[in-house]
Motif scaffolding. Structure first.
Motif, PDB file in Angstrom:
ATOM      1  N   GLU A 101       0.795  -1.138   0.019  1.00 49.68           N
ATOM      2  CA  GLU A 101      -0.078  -0.070  -0.006  1.00 49.68           C
ATOM      3  C   GLU A 101       0.907   1.357  -0.093  1.00 49.68           C
ATOM      4  OE1 GLU A 101      -2.203   0.656   3.617  1.00 49.68           O
ATOM      5  OE2 GLU A 101      -1.609  -1.516   4.085  1.00 49.68           O
ATOM      6  N   ILE A 102       0.418   2.200  -0.360  1.00 44.59           N
ATOM      7  CA  ILE A 102       1.026   3.644  -0.494  1.00 44.59           C
ATOM      8  C   ILE A 102       0.294   4.631   0.495  1.00 44.59           C
ATOM      9  CG2 ILE A 102       1.648   5.566  -1.823  1.00 44.59           C
ATOM     10  CD1 ILE A 102       1.962   3.614  -4.092  1.00 44.59           C
ATOM     11  N   ILE A 103       0.914   5.265   1.249  1.00 48.91           N
ATOM     12  CA  ILE A 103       0.349   6.385   2.097  1.00 48.91           C
ATOM     13  C   ILE A 103       0.793   7.685   1.499  1.00 48.91           C
ATOM     14  CG2 ILE A 103       0.083   7.881   4.286  1.00 48.91           C
ATOM     15  CD1 ILE A 103       0.474   4.899   5.730  1.00 48.91           C
ATOM     16  N   LEU A 104      -0.012   8.541   1.093  1.00 51.54           N
ATOM     17  CA  LEU A 104       0.213   9.833   0.694  1.00 51.54           C
ATOM     18  C   LEU A 104       0.102  10.872   1.773  1.00 51.54           C
ATOM     19  CD1 LEU A 104      -0.908   9.900  -3.001  1.00 51.54           C
ATOM     20  CD2 LEU A 104       1.495   9.456  -2.336  1.00 51.54           C
ATOM     21  N   SER A 105       1.049  11.719   2.458  1.00 50.12           N
ATOM     22  CA  SER A 105       0.886  12.500   3.387  1.00 50.12           C
ATOM     23  C   SER A 105       0.828  13.862   2.649  1.00 50.12           C
ATOM     24  CB  SER A 105       1.864  12.334   4.418  1.00 50.12           C
ATOM     25  OG  SER A 105       1.666  13.324   5.511  1.00 50.12           O
ATOM     26  N   THR A 106       0.026  14.948   2.783  1.00 46.03           N
ATOM     27  CA  THR A 106      -0.043  16.072   2.343  1.00 46.03           C
ATOM     28  C   THR A 106      -0.332  17.134   3.252  1.00 46.03           C
ATOM     29  OG1 THR A 106      -2.335  15.978   1.481  1.00 46.03           O
ATOM     30  CG2 THR A 106      -0.739  15.147  -0.135  1.00 46.03           C
ATOM     31  N   LEU A 107      -0.369  18.453   2.927  1.00 47.62           N
ATOM     32  CA  LEU A 107      -0.588  19.571   3.809  1.00 47.62           C
ATOM     33  C   LEU A 107      -2.058  19.626   3.707  1.00 47.62           C
ATOM     34  CD1 LEU A 107       1.896  22.080   2.711  1.00 47.62           C
ATOM     35  CD2 LEU A 107       1.872  20.819   4.843  1.00 47.62           C
TER      36      LEU A 107
END
Length: 111
Positions: A101-107
């Protein structure tokens, strides 16, 4: 139980509380190994910059995040990626094709 391999993509949020909480939540639900990639995006606060400066900022963020996440008990490795987050993810997936899986952490919006 098999360990899940999770790719985490983050820059300014890499050492932030929301991402730390998500990593902790994932670790509590199943054994995990994390790969953090921090894209070496150009700094927005400077009118001019060098590629080396962008890389140094990303490396500092990556090292701070890896230290913080290891402090939670995370099995994590970090790397600095291409300035383009899409290319950074692609390059990482070439080296780690077994990511679950991929976690995208954004503002947050509006930041």
């Amino acid at each position: 139980m098999e360990r899940r391999k999770i790719l985490v993509v983050a820059n300014q949020t890499a050492a932030g509380a929301p991402l730390r909480a998500e990593i902790k939540r994932r670790m509590e639900s199943a054994p995990c190994k994390f790969v953090l990639v921090v894209p070496a995006t150009p700094p927005h606060e400077h009118a001019t910059y060098t590629e080396g400066e962008a890389d140094a900022i990303a490396r500092d963020r990556m090292e701070d995040a890896v230290t913080a996440l290891r402090g939670l008990g995370a099995d994590i490795e970090g790397r600095v990626g291409d300035a383009s987050p899409v290319l950074a993810v692609g390059d990482t997936l070439i080296e780690h094709p077994d990511v679950d899986e991929i976690i995208l952490s954004t503002l947050p919006p509006g930041a």
